[in-house]
Design a protein around this motif. Structure first.
Motif, short mmCIF file in Angstrom:
data_model
loop_
_atom_site.label_atom_id
_atom_site.label_comp_id
_atom_site.label_asym_id
_atom_site.label_seq_id
_atom_site.Cartn_x
_atom_site.Cartn_y
_atom_site.Cartn_z
N PHE A 108 -31.71 -24.69 -49.96
CA PHE A 108 -30.50 -24.17 -49.50
C PHE A 108 -30.57 -23.65 -48.07
O PHE A 108 -31.44 -23.05 -47.73
N THR A 109 -29.49 -23.70 -47.48
CA THR A 109 -29.14 -23.05 -46.18
C THR A 109 -28.47 -21.80 -46.38
O THR A 109 -27.33 -21.72 -46.99
N ASP A 110 -28.75 -20.64 -45.80
CA ASP A 110 -27.97 -19.37 -45.90
C ASP A 110 -27.57 -18.83 -44.38
O ASP A 110 -28.58 -18.82 -43.69
N PHE A 111 -26.40 -18.89 -44.30
CA PHE A 111 -25.76 -18.13 -43.10
C PHE A 111 -25.70 -16.96 -42.63
O PHE A 111 -25.28 -16.42 -42.11
N GLY A 112 -26.36 -16.09 -43.66
CA GLY A 112 -26.37 -14.57 -43.85
C GLY A 112 -25.09 -14.06 -44.31
O GLY A 112 -24.17 -14.69 -44.74
N PHE A 113 -25.14 -12.90 -44.24
CA PHE A 113 -24.23 -11.84 -44.94
C PHE A 113 -22.98 -11.93 -44.28
O PHE A 113 -21.93 -11.42 -44.30
N GLU A 114 -23.18 -11.99 -42.61
CA GLU A 114 -21.81 -12.00 -41.52
C GLU A 114 -21.77 -13.49 -41.11
O GLU A 114 -22.88 -14.00 -40.51
N VAL A 115 -20.68 -14.01 -41.29
CA VAL A 115 -20.58 -15.30 -40.73
C VAL A 115 -20.83 -15.54 -39.25
O VAL A 115 -21.35 -16.67 -39.03
N LEU A 138 -33.39 -21.14 -43.76
CA LEU A 138 -33.42 -22.23 -44.74
C LEU A 138 -34.41 -21.72 -46.15
O LEU A 138 -35.46 -21.30 -45.72
N TRP A 139 -34.11 -21.93 -47.34
CA TRP A 139 -34.75 -21.36 -48.37
C TRP A 139 -35.29 -22.34 -49.51
O TRP A 139 -34.32 -23.31 -49.70
N ASP A 179 -37.17 -21.76 -56.77
CA ASP A 179 -37.84 -22.28 -57.90
C ASP A 179 -37.02 -21.95 -59.02
O ASP A 179 -36.86 -20.51 -59.44
N THR A 180 -36.27 -22.92 -59.96
CA THR A 180 -35.28 -22.38 -60.79
C THR A 180 -36.23 -22.03 -62.04
O THR A 180 -35.38 -21.54 -63.00
N GLN A 181 -37.29 -22.15 -62.23
CA GLN A 181 -38.03 -21.81 -63.48
C GLN A 181 -38.64 -20.61 -63.05
O GLN A 181 -38.59 -19.75 -64.42
N THR A 182 -39.13 -20.24 -62.21
CA THR A 182 -39.92 -18.82 -62.01
C THR A 182 -38.94 -17.86 -61.15
O THR A 182 -39.23 -16.52 -61.41
N GLY A 183 -37.91 -18.31 -60.74
CA GLY A 183 -36.94 -17.44 -59.90
C GLY A 183 -37.68 -17.08 -58.38
O GLY A 183 -37.09 -16.40 -57.58
N ASP A 184 -38.62 -17.64 -58.02
CA ASP A 184 -39.40 -17.44 -56.74
C ASP A 184 -38.34 -17.88 -55.67
O ASP A 184 -38.17 -19.14 -55.66
N LEU A 185 -38.46 -17.11 -54.57
CA LEU A 185 -37.41 -17.51 -53.64
C LEU A 185 -38.44 -17.38 -52.14
O LEU A 185 -38.86 -16.32 -52.11
N GLN A 186 -38.29 -18.35 -51.57
CA GLN A 186 -39.27 -18.54 -50.25
C GLN A 186 -38.38 -19.17 -49.06
O GLN A 186 -37.76 -19.97 -49.14
N ARG A 187 -38.50 -18.21 -47.90
CA ARG A 187 -37.85 -18.45 -46.57
C ARG A 187 -38.79 -19.69 -46.17
O ARG A 187 -40.04 -19.61 -45.99
N VAL A 188 -38.23 -20.83 -46.00
CA VAL A 188 -38.87 -22.02 -45.31
C VAL A 188 -38.83 -21.98 -43.69
O VAL A 188 -39.80 -22.32 -43.14
N ASP A 189 -37.61 -21.66 -43.32
CA ASP A 189 -37.72 -21.67 -41.47
C ASP A 189 -36.37 -20.71 -41.34
O ASP A 189 -35.60 -20.59 -42.35
N GLN A 190 -36.36 -20.32 -39.92
CA GLN A 190 -35.18 -19.58 -39.59
C GLN A 190 -34.84 -19.84 -37.98
O GLN A 190 -36.03 -19.91 -37.34
N ARG A 191 -33.69 -20.14 -37.88
CA ARG A 191 -33.60 -19.98 -36.38
C ARG A 191 -32.33 -19.58 -36.06
O ARG A 191 -31.34 -19.22 -36.95
N GLN A 192 -32.13 -19.19 -34.96
CA GLN A 192 -30.91 -18.46 -34.50
C GLN A 192 -29.86 -19.34 -33.86
O GLN A 192 -30.12 -19.92 -32.62
#
Length: 322
Positions: free
Chosen positions: A279-286, A293-294, A297-310
């Motif tokens: 999924f893509t996250d645009f941050g807490f401020e629009v 990009l994150w 893992d729906t089984q373990t709850g692990d959340l990993q950042r894949v990439d970031q760009r400004q």
């Protein structure tokens, strides 16, 4: 070395070396072909497209590529002057028009640049307008092309002046999901099981006194067709706002919350078995300009950042919503 009738004959070693050298040549050539860049937007005769092509989608084995093109020379008789949807068969080297009605109708200006192809390449899901005689409104609708039977099915069958987006298709082509809305109901998600006729709808709820509002968007289906992930925006009657990513399990009709307190989390892809969500996250401020990009893992709850760009987000919010 052997002698026969005065002729000196060379034995196996030299012959083996020659064979090995020939095999090496063919191996290098095969590797070169495997690494070559192949142009997809060409006609069956190999003529390059005379206009832009985009939004490619691959079948599971990479044989078929579905794409949108504004070119008029990829197939004979393409005279509508608008973008169309094509499929390129990389094995047979043929290009086929798929955004066409059962009566030969071609697309209008309102082609939606959103499409999917089933794993085996048989089904192509896309947005278009006017491919069915009963489709008379101005907005793009959802169509499914069966390339084996050569038929096009109008999936949404509505002239309510709604718009449709965020199309997705299960790997076998049996389940279709999309978001849709209009000015009165701006955010709903519909899931259709084509072989059984089952329909699920996540309906927009307008906020009012004592009633929490909800808007749905950005649906994605797992390849096996069991799960649908989507974004839901909650507008609380008491004030306040929250965005969550939820999951609907189609077999049980159970809704679970995958992610909460994400200001602008938009599902991008769900893995075949549904375990991982990209999924893509645009941050807490629009308008913060922080896009990441994150993988979840729906089984373990692990959340990993894949990439970031400004990049600055769109003025009217992230893509995928209404």
């Amino acid at each position: 070395m052997s002698r026969q009738r005065g002729v000196v004959r060379v034995g196996g070693p030299r012959r083996s070396s020659a064979v090995l050298a020939l095999v090496a040549v063919f191996t290098v050539a095969a590797e070169a072909r495997a690494q070559a860049i192949e142009r997809i937007s060409v006609s069956s005769a190999g003529v390059e497209a005379n206009d832009s092509s985009e939004r490619p989608r691959l079948s599971a084995d990479g044989r078929y590529v579905a794409f949108v093109s504004r070119a008029s020379n990829l197939v004979a008789g393409d005279t509508n002057g608008f973008a169309d949807v094509f499929v390129r068969d990389r094995v047979l080297q043929t290009t086929e028009l798929v955004s066409i009605g059962n009566g030969g109708q071609s697309t209008t200006p309102n082609v939606a640049y959103d499409l999917r192809i089933s794993d085996d390449g048989r089904y192509v899901l896309f947005g278009a307008n006017g491919l069915d005689p009963a489709d008379t409104d101005a907005n793009p609708d959802v169509y499914l092309r069966d390339r084996l039977l050569g038929t096009t099915t109008w999936i949404t069958t509505s002239n309510l002046d709604e718009w449709y987006s965020d199309l997705d298709l299960s790997a076998d082509g049996r389940t279709v999901v999309h978001s849709h809305g209009n000015l009165l109901a701006p955010g709903e998600v519909t899931i259709r099981r084509l072989d059984t006729g089952q329909v699920w709808t996540l309906q927009d709820v307008a906020p009012s006194t004592g009633v929490n509002g909800r808007d749905y968007s950005s649906p994605r289906i797992s390849g096996d067709g069991r799960f649908v992930d989507y974004t839901v925006e909650h507008f609380f009657a008491s004030g306040g706002f929250a965005v969550r990513v939820e999951r609907l399990t189609l077999a049980t009709n159970v809704v679970t919350v995958l992610l909460s307190d994400r200001y602008n989390a938009l599902p991008h892809e769900t893995s075949f078995d549904g375990r991982h969500l990209l999924f893509t996250d645009f941050g807490f401020e629009v308008l913060s300009g922080s896009t990441s990009l994150w993988r979840f893992d729906t089984q373990t709850g692990d959340l990993q950042r894949v990439d970031q760009r400004q990049i600055p987000p769109p003025i009217f919010g992230p893509p995928g919503g209404f």
